[in-house]
Write a protein that holds these residues in place. Structure first.
Motif, PDB file in Angstrom:
ATOM      1  N   THR A   1      -2.804  11.477  -0.226  1.00  0.00           N
ATOM      2  CA  THR A   1      -3.558  10.225  -0.341  1.00  0.00           C
ATOM      3  C   THR A   1      -3.470   9.678  -1.763  1.00  0.00           C
ATOM      4  O   THR A   1      -3.449   8.461  -1.973  1.00  0.00           O
ATOM      5  CB  THR A   1      -5.037  10.420   0.034  1.00  0.00           C
ATOM      6  OG1 THR A   1      -5.582  11.511  -0.713  1.00  0.00           O
ATOM      7  CG2 THR A   1      -5.189  10.710   1.514  1.00  0.00           C
ATOM      8  N   ASN A   2      -3.379  10.575  -2.732  1.00  0.00           N
ATOM      9  CA  ASN A   2      -3.223  10.162  -4.124  1.00  0.00           C
ATOM     10  C   ASN A   2      -1.909   9.400  -4.328  1.00  0.00           C
ATOM     11  O   ASN A   2      -1.866   8.373  -5.018  1.00  0.00           O
ATOM     12  CB  ASN A   2      -3.277  11.396  -5.025  1.00  0.00           C
ATOM     13  CG  ASN A   2      -3.133  11.054  -6.493  1.00  0.00           C
ATOM     14  OD1 ASN A   2      -2.328  11.658  -7.192  1.00  0.00           O
ATOM     15  ND2 ASN A   2      -3.888  10.104  -6.981  1.00  0.00           N
ATOM     16  N   LEU A   3      -0.840   9.876  -3.705  1.00  0.00           N
ATOM     17  CA  LEU A   3       0.462   9.206  -3.814  1.00  0.00           C
ATOM     18  C   LEU A   3       0.452   7.849  -3.112  1.00  0.00           C
ATOM     19  O   LEU A   3       1.172   6.931  -3.505  1.00  0.00           O
ATOM     20  CB  LEU A   3       1.559  10.091  -3.215  1.00  0.00           C
ATOM     21  CG  LEU A   3       1.926  11.350  -4.013  1.00  0.00           C
ATOM     22  CD1 LEU A   3       2.896  12.217  -3.205  1.00  0.00           C
ATOM     23  CD2 LEU A   3       2.547  10.979  -5.358  1.00  0.00           C
ATOM     24  N   THR A   4      -0.360   7.718  -2.075  1.00  0.00           N
ATOM     25  CA  THR A   4      -0.410   6.468  -1.314  1.00  0.00           C
ATOM     26  C   THR A   4      -1.160   5.375  -2.066  1.00  0.00           C
ATOM     27  O   THR A   4      -0.997   4.189  -1.776  1.00  0.00           O
ATOM     28  CB  THR A   4      -1.073   6.715   0.057  1.00  0.00           C
ATOM     29  OG1 THR A   4      -0.386   7.787   0.719  1.00  0.00           O
ATOM     30  CG2 THR A   4      -1.018   5.476   0.951  1.00  0.00           C
ATOM     31  N   ASP A   5      -1.970   5.770  -3.036  1.00  0.00           N
ATOM     32  CA  ASP A   5      -2.757   4.793  -3.792  1.00  0.00           C
ATOM     33  C   ASP A   5      -1.897   4.176  -4.885  1.00  0.00           C
ATOM     34  O   ASP A   5      -1.798   4.716  -5.983  1.00  0.00           O
ATOM     35  CB  ASP A   5      -3.979   5.485  -4.411  1.00  0.00           C
ATOM     36  CG  ASP A   5      -4.834   4.529  -5.217  1.00  0.00           C
ATOM     37  OD1 ASP A   5      -4.901   3.349  -4.831  1.00  0.00           O
ATOM     38  OD2 ASP A   5      -5.416   4.965  -6.221  1.00  0.00           O
ATOM     39  N   GLY A   6      -1.253   3.051  -4.579  1.00  0.00           N
ATOM     40  CA  GLY A   6      -0.397   2.415  -5.571  1.00  0.00           C
ATOM     41  C   GLY A   6      -0.295   0.915  -5.407  1.00  0.00           C
ATOM     42  O   GLY A   6       0.330   0.244  -6.211  1.00  0.00           O
ATOM     43  N   ILE A   7      -0.909   0.389  -4.347  1.00  0.00           N
ATOM     44  CA  ILE A   7      -0.898  -1.050  -4.069  1.00  0.00           C
ATOM     45  C   ILE A   7      -2.318  -1.458  -3.692  1.00  0.00           C
ATOM     46  O   ILE A   7      -3.044  -0.690  -3.047  1.00  0.00           O
ATOM     47  CB  ILE A   7       0.071  -1.386  -2.914  1.00  0.00           C
ATOM     48  CG1 ILE A   7       1.518  -1.121  -3.347  1.00  0.00           C
ATOM     49  CG2 ILE A   7      -0.058  -2.833  -2.485  1.00  0.00           C
ATOM     50  CD1 ILE A   7       2.535  -1.432  -2.276  1.00  0.00           C
ATOM     51  N   ASP A   8      -2.704  -2.658  -4.065  1.00  0.00           N
ATOM     52  CA  ASP A   8      -4.056  -3.145  -3.783  1.00  0.00           C
ATOM     53  C   ASP A   8      -4.415  -2.988  -2.300  1.00  0.00           C
ATOM     54  O   ASP A   8      -3.752  -3.550  -1.431  1.00  0.00           O
ATOM     55  CB  ASP A   8      -4.175  -4.631  -4.153  1.00  0.00           C
ATOM     56  CG  ASP A   8      -3.977  -4.873  -5.638  1.00  0.00           C
ATOM     57  OD1 ASP A   8      -3.937  -3.890  -6.400  1.00  0.00           O
ATOM     58  OD2 ASP A   8      -3.858  -6.058  -6.027  1.00  0.00           O
ATOM     59  N   GLY A   9      -5.445  -2.194  -2.031  1.00  0.00           N
ATOM     60  CA  GLY A   9      -5.966  -2.053  -0.677  1.00  0.00           C
ATOM     61  C   GLY A   9      -5.234  -1.089   0.220  1.00  0.00           C
ATOM     62  O   GLY A   9      -5.670  -0.861   1.355  1.00  0.00           O
TER      63      GLY A   9
END
Length: 367
Positions: A209-217
């Motif tokens: 989930t940390n890797l997925t957090d890279g674009i707004d929303g």
């Protein structure tokens, strides 16, 4: 933009607030339908709908207080210069947004469930992983670089909290927790092998989930979908975990009121590590690991893209010490951006895929 680069020209006209509004309505209606199918009254405390809506509103409201505070504390995000150039304008946007929406969900879930033991346990694990993320975020801000605590230290802390949660499971849960439920009534008894798997799931899910957090929303929306479905699946065996998932899902939606494109705040590792820990803890405690794996499809693919990128680069490294890149940039969402997709197109498509995975899980869960 060249038309051939767009995944769907219809997605190019949607706005950030429009996309989040559509997601919110879809999740709200889904919660109502899931409660109706399970013969739960949506206005009852032990349901999906009421805690979901309450936390969505509470988290959104908390953001109006927390974001100015984060700005005053100068928690502006440091943007990688080698990333998509469109992201450079986001430099200075407050990060560490997880400090307000994750506690809102965890505290509400504990109170709402009358401090049920399993809810206290998953909340403690969630907040513990959020603490790891906060330490990492704080170090990044203090050093004014993209490097927080060392990967070895971060992994050690994740493993330590995972071990503590597994020990709690070992001493408090029935022995059959080591038998994984499969579709169609089948099961897979793992015995002692369950425990290293449980530790791996906790660490891997939080990092994914940390890797997925890279674009707004992106992370908040996909996790909100996964949590609501996981809550519906956990409901028959643990109403408390259902409430926890509904609270976390609603809190993610409330966070999106501020994190949707263009974002006024980022969740940081404080939020993303906590959300992964929440998903994994509920999956382990409710014996829904198969469903968790399907629901985590987006996170799994994002992680694979990073592993493939690193592996290919090392495998093709020449005498000059440089290798070739399999993707323009990893994780996958950045690769899609660099091939011409807009942020909103990436987020919209990933939301759709997450929703499909949720429907598949809920369908299989009824078999």
């Amino acid at each position: 933009m060249d038309a051939k680069l767009s995944p769907d020209q219809g997605l190019s006209i949607i706005s950030g607030i429009g996309l989040v509004s559509l997601l919110g309505v879809s999740l709200g209606v889904s919660a109502l339908v899931l409660d109706w199918v399970a013969n739960r009254l949506p206005w009852q405390g032990m349901s999906l709908t009421l805690p979901f809506l309450f936390c969505a509103l509470a988290s959104a409201a908390a953001g109006f207080w927390a974001i100015p505070l984060l700005q005053a504390l100068k928690t502006g995000q440091i943007i990688r210069e080698d990333g998509p150039q469109a992201h450079l304008k986001k430099a200075g946007t407050p990060t560490m947004g997880g400090i307000f929406f994750v506690p809102v969900a965890a505290i509400t879930a504990c109170v709402w469930s009358s401090f049920a033991t399993e809810v206290l346990a998953v909340s403690a694990l969630t907040l513990s992983y959020g603490l790891i993320g906060w330490i990492d975020d704080w170090q990044i801000l203090r050093r004014k670089s993209n490097k927080g605590i060392s990967p070895r230290m971060k992994l050690a802390l994740q493993v330590g909290f995972a071990l503590a949660f597994c020990l709690w499971l070992f001493f408090t849960q029935p022995f059959n927790i080591t038998t994984i439920a499969l579709p169609l009534g089948f099961s897979l008894p793992l015995g002692l092998l369950f425990w290293p798997l449980a530790g791996f799931v906790l660490v891997a899910e939080s990092n994914a989930t940390n890797l997925t957090d890279g674009i707004d929303g992106l992370a908040a929306g996909t996790v909100a979908i996964a949590l609501l479905a996981l809550g519906a699946l956990a409901a028959p065996s643990s109403p408390g975990l259902m409430v926890f998932c509904a609270c976390m899902s609603g809190s993610c939606l409330g966070f999106l009121a501020h994190n949707r494109n263009p974002a006024r705040v980022f969740m940081g590792d404080t939020g993303s590590l906590a959300l992964g820990g929440a998903l994994a803890a509920v999956g382990l405690l409710s014996n829904t690991l198969v469903a968790l794996f399907i629901l985590s499809g987006i996170f799994f693919v994002e992680t694979l893209s990073v592993m493939a990128q690193v592996g290919y680069y090392k495998a093709t490294k020449g005498p000059d010490g440089k290798g070739k890149r399999l993707l323009k940039m990893a994780p996958l969402h950045h690769h899609l951006e660099l091939t011409g997709w807009s942020e909103l197109q990436v987020v919209a498509v990933f939301y759709i895929v997450s929703a499909i995975l949720a429907v598949i899980c809920l369908t299989i869960g009824r078999l």
